[in-house]
Design an enzyme around this catalytic site. Sequence first.
Site, PDB file in Angstrom:
ATOM      1  N   LEU A  13       0.939  -1.217   0.106  1.00  0.00           N
ATOM      2  CA  LEU A  13       0.111   0.012  -0.132  1.00  0.00           C
ATOM      3  C   LEU A  13       0.995   1.074   0.045  1.00  0.00           C
ATOM      4  CD1 LEU A  13      -2.736  -0.972   2.742  1.00  0.00           C
ATOM      5  CD2 LEU A  13      -2.651  -1.631   0.239  1.00  0.00           C
ATOM      6  N   GLY A  16      -0.441   6.761  -0.197  1.00  0.00           N
ATOM      7  CA  GLY A  16      -0.690   8.044   0.597  1.00  0.00           C
ATOM      8  C   GLY A  16       0.062   9.086  -0.167  1.00  0.00           C
ATOM      9  N   ARG A  20       2.776  15.135   5.841  1.00  0.00           N
ATOM     10  CA  ARG A  20       3.457  15.580   6.968  1.00  0.00           C
ATOM     11  C   ARG A  20       5.131  15.720   6.431  1.00  0.00           C
ATOM     12  NH1 ARG A  20       2.175  11.786  11.705  1.00  0.00           N
ATOM     13  NH2 ARG A  20       1.179  10.523  10.296  1.00  0.00           N
ATOM     14  N   GLY A 109       4.102   0.809   2.302  1.00  0.00           N
ATOM     15  CA  GLY A 109       5.374   1.270   1.563  1.00  0.00           C
ATOM     16  C   GLY A 109       6.095   1.983   2.543  1.00  0.00           C
ATOM     17  N   GLY A 146      -2.575   0.941  16.069  1.00  0.00           N
ATOM     18  CA  GLY A 146      -3.717   0.323  16.290  1.00  0.00           C
ATOM     19  C   GLY A 146      -3.412  -0.742  17.370  1.00  0.00           C
ATOM     20  N   TYR A 355      41.124  15.227 -13.557  1.00  0.00           N
ATOM     21  CA  TYR A 355      39.815  14.976 -13.824  1.00  0.00           C
ATOM     22  C   TYR A 355      40.069  13.850 -15.026  1.00  0.00           C
ATOM     23  CZ  TYR A 355      35.269  14.562 -16.268  1.00  0.00           C
ATOM     24  OH  TYR A 355      34.211  14.026 -16.511  1.00  0.00           O
ATOM     25  N   SER A 394      52.746  16.239 -16.092  1.00  0.00           N
ATOM     26  CA  SER A 394      51.747  16.878 -15.118  1.00  0.00           C
ATOM     27  C   SER A 394      51.366  18.277 -15.780  1.00  0.00           C
ATOM     28  CB  SER A 394      52.631  17.554 -13.697  1.00  0.00           C
ATOM     29  OG  SER A 394      52.911  16.487 -12.896  1.00  0.00           O
TER      30      SER A 394
HETATM   31  C1  UD1 Z   1      -2.200   1.607  10.087  1.00  0.00           C
HETATM   32  C2  UD1 Z   1      -2.907   0.451  10.734  1.00  0.00           C
HETATM   33  C3  UD1 Z   1      -2.623   0.573  12.414  1.00  0.00           C
HETATM   34  C4  UD1 Z   1      -1.238   0.198  12.472  1.00  0.00           C
HETATM   35  C5  UD1 Z   1      -0.249   1.252  11.533  1.00  0.00           C
HETATM   36  C6  UD1 Z   1       1.437   0.985  11.662  1.00  0.00           C
HETATM   37  C7  UD1 Z   1      -4.839   0.740   9.704  1.00  0.00           C
HETATM   38  C8  UD1 Z   1      -6.511   0.877   9.674  1.00  0.00           C
HETATM   39  N1  UD1 Z   1      -4.251   1.111  10.711  1.00  0.00           N
HETATM   40  O1  UD1 Z   1      -2.495   2.978  10.810  1.00  0.00           O
HETATM   41  O2  UD1 Z   1      -3.320  -0.652  13.083  1.00  0.00           O
HETATM   42  O3  UD1 Z   1      -0.672   0.304  13.801  1.00  0.00           O
HETATM   43  O4  UD1 Z   1      -0.782   1.371  10.356  1.00  0.00           O
HETATM   44  O5  UD1 Z   1       2.017   1.890  11.225  1.00  0.00           O
HETATM   45  O6  UD1 Z   1      -4.782  -0.198   8.706  1.00  0.00           O
HETATM   46  N2  UD1 Z   1      -3.013   3.577   2.653  1.00  0.00           N
HETATM   47  C9  UD1 Z   1      -3.558   3.468   0.982  1.00  0.00           C
HETATM   48  N3  UD1 Z   1      -4.729   4.147   0.810  1.00  0.00           N
HETATM   49  C10 UD1 Z   1      -5.693   4.265   2.167  1.00  0.00           C
HETATM   50  C11 UD1 Z   1      -5.189   4.505   3.276  1.00  0.00           C
HETATM   51  C12 UD1 Z   1      -3.853   4.279   3.482  1.00  0.00           C
HETATM   52  O7  UD1 Z   1      -2.853   3.286   0.181  1.00  0.00           O
HETATM   53  O8  UD1 Z   1      -6.801   4.590   1.513  1.00  0.00           O
HETATM   54  C13 UD1 Z   1      -1.589   3.532   2.744  1.00  0.00           C
HETATM   55  C14 UD1 Z   1      -0.681   4.394   3.251  1.00  0.00           C
HETATM   56  O9  UD1 Z   1      -0.294   5.310   2.067  1.00  0.00           O
HETATM   57  C15 UD1 Z   1       0.120   3.985   4.200  1.00  0.00           C
HETATM   58  C16 UD1 Z   1      -0.554   2.750   4.698  1.00  0.00           C
HETATM   59  O10 UD1 Z   1      -1.403   2.461   3.753  1.00  0.00           O
HETATM   60  O11 UD1 Z   1       1.501   3.430   3.354  1.00  0.00           O
HETATM   61  C17 UD1 Z   1      -0.830   2.806   6.133  1.00  0.00           C
HETATM   62  O12 UD1 Z   1      -1.848   3.922   6.132  1.00  0.00           O
HETATM   63  P1  UD1 Z   1      -1.888   4.871   7.210  1.00  0.00           P
HETATM   64  O13 UD1 Z   1      -2.805   5.787   7.012  1.00  0.00           O
HETATM   65  O14 UD1 Z   1      -0.570   5.582   7.426  1.00  0.00           O
HETATM   66  O15 UD1 Z   1      -2.421   4.041   8.479  1.00  0.00           O
HETATM   67  P2  UD1 Z   1      -2.000   4.553   9.959  1.00  0.00           P
HETATM   68  O16 UD1 Z   1      -3.089   5.436  10.450  1.00  0.00           O
HETATM   69  O17 UD1 Z   1      -0.679   4.768  10.454  1.00  0.00           O
END
Ligand code: UD1
Length: 453
Positions: A13, A16, A20, A109, A146, A355, A394
């Site tokens: 995944l 995002g 930040r 990712g 989580g 060089y 040189s």
């Molecule tokens: C997530 C977990 C959490 C865990 C934490 C660890 C869920 C609901 N929660 O929370 O339990 O402790 O990671 O770091 O999964 N992403 C997408 N599409 C979306 C949403 C997210 O591709 O619609 C990707 C983001 O780019 C990222 C990853 O999924 O790479 C995690 O998403 P993020 O929103 O960072 O989840 P957390 O709130 O950190």
Amino acid sequence: MVQAMNSIAIIVLAAGKGTRMRSAAPKVLHRAAGRSLLGHVLTAAAALSPVRAIVVNGPGQADVADEALAHFPAASIVTQKERLGTGHAVSIALPALKKFSGTVMVLYGDTPLLSVETLQGLAAQVNAKTPFAVLGFEAANPTGYGRLLRNAAGSLTGIREELDASKKEKAIRLCNSGVIALDAGLLAKLLPLVGNKNAKGEYYLTDLVALAVKAKKRVALSVCPEAEVLGVNTRAQLAEVEAHFQQRLRARAMEGGATLVAPETVYFCADTVVGCDVVIEPDVVFGPKVVIGDNVQIRAFSHIEGAKIAAGATIGPFARLRPGADIAADAHIGNFVEIKKSRVEKGAKVNHLSYIGDARVGAKANIGAGTITCNYDGFAKHVTDIGAGAFIGSNSSLVAPVRIGDGAYVGSGSVITKDVPDNALALERGTQTIREGWAARFRALRQAVKAKI
Ligand code: UD1
Ligand code: CA
């Protein structure tokens, strides 16, 4: 009996934006140890030999797709148009898994420090009796993660996201890393059951655990060190991740038989290959694609990228090797020397202030201080070919394309524009004139003028 491991598919995944990070670039393309965060995740995952890999990117993130394919050419890229949660992201990846049976591993990712061993351990937990495994960790500070919920017997019963957690649940320090592995059939069955009635209004992938338990499926828990699941959300966390990688890479180089005089000042790339009995002095930086043979000395303050350095060579201090530098055995590259896309053959010496670009320096040739290959005419690059045993005086300029024959001499200060035959002398400079006593007469004259003022 050793059981054959299920075949594995991975879903990464990466949709995002990484707000930040305050960056124009997607978060997963930021680099640590010279490799993108996504590249690290895919490299670790590739070691599991997955039969399928699906990367979920966001709209307009063609660069994320390119990076994914650079690390995993067979990957499928799926674009998540709306960011509706991790469960939703996985659901849009599912069609690419049609006809796959085996274990699906979901990775994020932005979590680049996961080790291959940890991922293998997690995948190995999944079997017919236990079709689901979650990777957890004990968080020093669980805020934001989580929480893993367990029953009295210690079995996993669910995952509660921070925003949905009760006060009691928030006190739990065992957290979800985000990495899960489960049977593909179970995933396809449970995912449509995930809703979005939670504090964020998102489809949480993490809801799968409670759904599996409800369906009477066993969910295993693997626990890994917190350092492996450090996620990158900010530049400060990126620096923290970099520090972890450097620690690992320094340890790896030393375990492999290299001496690092001041390890904390040497910066490796994730792909740096270091031989045995290599000595690396302080303040050396390696960029991508460097391979160092045995018994090489890399002296202080050198910057090296895209270079191959064969056994027994000496580099630096203050040397710069750029992509395509190919340094053969026992060659010497000295201080303030820059080498680009050039092969320096066995035992050749380029010791001071040079060089060398788009060139070949033949075996045992000696390149004098300040020699420059003039390889660029403002439009194209041209080749300089220096024969074996040649001696370049040189402060010479070799204007490419040009060839210096084997064993030839070039007089110091020459600007060489024509080929020099083997064993010839080429000299290209003004004829020296001598005026006997001139300096003494000049001084006397000036002093006389000064005395009058
Ligand atoms: C997530 C977990 C959490 C865990 C934490 C660890 C869920 C609901 N929660 O929370 O339990 O402790 O990671 O770091 O999964 N992403 C997408 N599409 C979306 C949403 C997210 O591709 O619609 C990707 C983001 O780019 C990222 C990853 O999924 O790479 C995690 O998403 P993020 O929103 O960072 O989840 P957390 O709130 O950190
Ligand atoms: Ca996160």
